[in-house]
Design a protein around this motif. Structure first.
Motif, mmCIF file in Angstrom:
data_model
loop_
_atom_site.group_PDB
_atom_site.id
_atom_site.type_symbol
_atom_site.label_atom_id
_atom_site.label_comp_id
_atom_site.label_asym_id
_atom_site.label_seq_id
_atom_site.Cartn_x
_atom_site.Cartn_y
_atom_site.Cartn_z
ATOM 1 N N GLU A 251 2.613 17.280 24.597
ATOM 2 C CA GLU A 251 2.318 16.334 25.213
ATOM 3 C C GLU A 251 3.372 15.472 26.724
ATOM 4 N N VAL A 252 2.182 15.253 27.367
ATOM 5 C CA VAL A 252 3.206 15.023 28.496
ATOM 6 C C VAL A 252 4.488 13.266 28.408
ATOM 7 N N ASN A 253 5.006 13.770 29.183
ATOM 8 C CA ASN A 253 6.256 12.460 28.356
ATOM 9 C C ASN A 253 6.745 12.150 29.563
ATOM 10 N N LEU A 361 5.939 19.228 32.776
ATOM 11 C CA LEU A 361 5.252 18.044 32.103
ATOM 12 C C LEU A 361 6.211 17.032 30.691
ATOM 13 N N SER A 362 7.273 17.884 30.255
ATOM 14 C CA SER A 362 7.909 17.356 29.394
ATOM 15 C C SER A 362 9.335 16.957 29.614
ATOM 16 N N HIS A 363 9.078 17.052 30.573
ATOM 17 C CA HIS A 363 10.116 16.604 31.479
ATOM 18 C C HIS A 363 9.527 15.111 32.160
ATOM 19 N N GLY A 364 8.435 15.316 32.654
ATOM 20 C CA GLY A 364 8.166 14.040 32.888
ATOM 21 C C GLY A 364 7.081 14.086 33.941
ATOM 22 N N SER A 365 6.904 12.436 34.032
ATOM 23 C CA SER A 365 4.977 12.489 34.678
ATOM 24 C C SER A 365 4.825 11.992 35.571
ATOM 25 N N ASP A 366 5.744 11.025 36.748
ATOM 26 C CA ASP A 366 5.951 10.917 37.798
ATOM 27 C C ASP A 366 6.979 11.724 38.297
ATOM 28 N N ILE A 367 6.135 12.318 38.926
ATOM 29 C CA ILE A 367 6.811 13.894 39.892
ATOM 30 C C ILE A 367 6.834 14.030 41.492
ATOM 31 N N VAL A 368 7.931 13.710 42.349
ATOM 32 C CA VAL A 368 7.903 13.932 43.656
ATOM 33 C C VAL A 368 8.366 15.555 44.163
ATOM 34 N N PRO A 402 2.913 30.522 42.142
ATOM 35 C CA PRO A 402 3.377 28.819 42.385
ATOM 36 C C PRO A 402 2.524 27.950 42.452
ATOM 37 N N ALA A 403 1.460 28.189 43.344
ATOM 38 C CA ALA A 403 0.638 27.170 43.681
ATOM 39 C C ALA A 403 -0.411 27.533 42.830
ATOM 40 N N GLN A 404 -0.650 27.935 42.054
ATOM 41 C CA GLN A 404 -1.882 28.074 40.319
ATOM 42 C C GLN A 404 -0.599 27.901 39.696
ATOM 43 N N ILE A 405 0.650 27.576 39.771
ATOM 44 C CA ILE A 405 1.584 26.002 38.301
ATOM 45 C C ILE A 405 0.707 25.067 38.925
ATOM 46 N N LEU A 406 1.323 24.347 40.741
ATOM 47 C CA LEU A 406 1.341 23.261 41.311
ATOM 48 C C LEU A 406 -0.593 22.457 40.848
ATOM 49 N N THR A 407 -1.668 23.134 40.895
ATOM 50 C CA THR A 407 -2.290 23.088 40.151
ATOM 51 C C THR A 407 -2.872 23.018 39.174
ATOM 52 N N ILE A 408 -2.248 23.716 38.373
ATOM 53 C CA ILE A 408 -2.255 23.376 36.839
ATOM 54 C C ILE A 408 -1.768 21.244 36.277
ATOM 55 N N ILE A 409 -0.090 21.406 37.506
ATOM 56 C CA ILE A 409 0.452 20.321 36.757
ATOM 57 C C ILE A 409 -0.640 19.201 37.286
ATOM 58 N N ASP A 410 -1.679 19.096 38.499
ATOM 59 C CA ASP A 410 -2.057 18.458 39.127
ATOM 60 C C ASP A 410 -3.717 17.670 38.065
ATOM 61 N N LYS A 411 -4.049 18.653 37.571
ATOM 62 C CA LYS A 411 -5.059 18.997 36.785
ATOM 63 C C LYS A 411 -4.731 18.347 35.047
ATOM 64 N N LYS A 412 -3.208 18.201 34.715
ATOM 65 C CA LYS A 412 -2.949 18.072 33.438
ATOM 66 C C LYS A 412 -3.079 16.541 34.260
ATOM 67 N N LEU A 413 -2.248 16.243 34.207
ATOM 68 C CA LEU A 413 -2.167 14.430 35.035
ATOM 69 C C LEU A 413 -2.604 14.229 34.741
ATOM 70 N N ASN A 419 -0.904 9.861 37.773
ATOM 71 C CA ASN A 419 -1.257 10.224 39.251
ATOM 72 C C ASN A 419 -0.772 11.887 39.248
ATOM 73 N N LYS A 420 -1.229 11.677 40.954
ATOM 74 C CA LYS A 420 -1.164 13.267 41.120
ATOM 75 C C LYS A 420 0.386 13.480 40.872
ATOM 76 N N MET A 421 1.286 14.726 42.101
ATOM 77 C CA MET A 421 2.279 14.322 42.206
ATOM 78 C C MET A 421 2.542 14.335 43.857
ATOM 79 N N ILE A 422 3.746 13.463 44.058
ATOM 80 C CA ILE A 422 3.913 13.091 44.505
ATOM 81 C C ILE A 422 4.933 14.034 46.143
ATOM 82 N N ARG A 423 3.839 14.507 46.784
ATOM 83 C CA ARG A 423 4.552 15.663 48.184
ATOM 84 C C ARG A 423 5.242 15.031 48.945
ATOM 85 N N LYS A 424 5.977 15.397 49.702
ATOM 86 C CA LYS A 424 6.506 14.748 50.348
ATOM 87 C C LYS A 424 6.930 16.744 50.946
#
Length: 448
Positions: A251-253, A361-368, A402-413, A419-424
């Motif tokens: 579950e996405v927290n 995603l178990s830590h949170g859904s609003d990600i920067v 690492p790029a594959q991991i970020l792609t999976i996180i965005d898809k799950k979000l 929303n997708k992750m905020i990239r800074k």
């Protein structure tokens, strides 16, 4: 759109027919490719086309998203795009031209290839390669070698269909009854392959109830034998997986978190603590793979002494001359073993990427997250021990993905309604003690 994969029960004679049809797709693919590359060669010698395509690529290579969006709407860019499109259309290099060529050439093999199969198995993949070459920065388009095409696809209406016991075509609600794959048309030899579905898998049943967009038969080489699978592209985001009691798995927290990622570590900062995930991927097969590679290198040098100089370097040849290589039976056996080990590692690497994504995603859904350039890191990376930049981190990135991991996180979000992750973009000071945790906390505090 989501993808699900199911095993197929295939008899040896059915496998022979599927392999033959995949080989015919490869031949038609290469035939069209050869013609189009000749057209592209003539087109690329045109100075007017060169100027137009260079202007288009320069806009797509802009890293600033706001500036890129502005340039994409400019009249100059539109003019370049219209000019290149008209010239490509005159040279018959377009998706519609590829479809026309594929269906025309498939008629030569009408007993094995249907028009629908030619469109989705040959024309569309080939156009995707050309589209990447023309606008996506692709370097070169290569012919398919024997065994490179490992799938047959259609839209599910003809060529490859899903049917029930009565022979009626199913486009949805597949999980509720016994279903089969029919590969072929009335004028061809039809294959009827049963679809194996676990009746207790609630996730699979929910996915099979959706509308099917693409039906694909895949083959994968496992331990020197081909295994066949049915891959369905269905509407909507992936369904939520649940356990036997009906509780949602992974579950996405909710909550805000900051992430710092590089090629080796992913650090998560939330309101309470700092959590570090080691991305370094290593399996029990790593040593064996290294040994096999060393053996293959020695064997190729022993079997082909004329291809190397006295210093052990590869002999240089003229453009027209090609080196001929001979390989021993033991070399061929070692290569097969190497390919199988790499397949196992790739599967485990993908499973590990999903595991890490679920943990994040178990830590949170609003990600920067820091906007880390992995393409730049392929050329150079900071070495903490020496305090200097060293070249080429491509092997580390290929292993840790690492790029594959970020792609999976965005898809799950997106699938869970977030929303997708905020990239800074941040400038990293490597002299700061534990700089990864520092910047993860900095990203969290400066955003939320």
């Amino acid at each position: 759109m989501s993808v699900i994969t199911l095993p197929l029960k295939v008899e040896p004679w059915q496998a022979d027919i599927l392999n033959k049809r995949m080989e015919l797709c490869r031949r038609v693919y290469n035939s069209i490719l050869k013609e189009k590359l000749q057209s592209m060669s003539a087109l690329e010698s045109d100075s007017e086309y060169q100027a137009a395509i260079q202007g288009i690529k320069q806009v797509y290579q802009i890293s600033d998203e706001k500036l890129k969006a502005k340039e994409l709407k400019s009249e100059t860019f539109k003019g370049y795009r219209m000019l290149s499109s008209s010239m490509l259309k005159e040279a018959e290099i377009s998706e519609y031209a590829f479809i026309a060529d594929a269906t025309r050439k498939a008629k030569l093999y009408s007993e094995n290839l249907s028009a629908n199969m030619a469109i989705y198995s040959i024309a569309k993949p080939l156009w995707t390669s050309f589209d990447s070459y023309l606008y996506g920065g692709g370097a070169e388009i290569h012919e398919k070698k024997y065994g490179d095409i490992n799938s047959l696809a259609t839209d599910g209406k003809s060529g490859i269909r899903i049917t029930n016991d009565d022979g009626a075509t199913l486009r949805s609600k597949i999980g509720g009854e016994r279903a089969y794959i029919i590969c072929g048309t009335k004028s061809q030899k039809c294959l009827k392959l049963p679809i194996l579905v676990d009746s207790k898998d609630t996730y699979l049943k929910e996915m099979l109830d959706r509308n099917v967009k693409i039906v694909r038969i895949l083959r994968k080489k496992i331990n020197e034998n081909y295994k066949y699978y049915l891959q369905l592209s269905v509407e909507g985001a992936p369904a939520e997986k649940k356990d036997v009691e009906g509780h949602i798995l992974h579950e996405v927290n909710t909550g805000a978190i900051g992430i710092y990622i590089d090629t080796r570590y992913l650090v998560i900062a939330n309101a309470k603590c700092i959590h570090t995930i080691d991305l370094n991927f290593d399996t029990e097969y790593s040593l064996e793979i290294e040994q096999i590679l060393r053996y293959m290198e020695r064997s190729s040098r022993i079997s082909n002494p004329d291809n190397f100089t006295e210093n052990g370097n590869l002999r240089k040849t003229d453009n027209e001359e090609e080196l001929t290589w001979k390989y021993s039976k033991r070399y061929a056996k070692a290569r097969k073993r190497l390919n199988n080990l790499k397949r196992i590692e790739a599967e485990r690497r993908k499973i590990r990427s999903y595991t890490i994504a679920n943990e994040v995603l178990s830590h949170g859904s609003d990600i920067v997250i820091n906007d880390y350039s992995f393409k730049g890191a392929e050329m150079r990376i900071y070495d903490e021990s020496s305090g200097r930049y060293k070249k080429k981190a491509g092997s580390v990135i290929a292993a840790n993905v690492p790029a594959q991991i970020l792609t999976i996180i965005d898809k799950k979000l997106i699938a869970s309604g977030h929303n997708k992750m905020i990239r800074k973009h941040i400038t990293v000071d490597f002299t700061i003690p534990d700089y990864r945790a520092y910047y993860a906390r900095y990203l969290l505090d400066s955003t939320f």
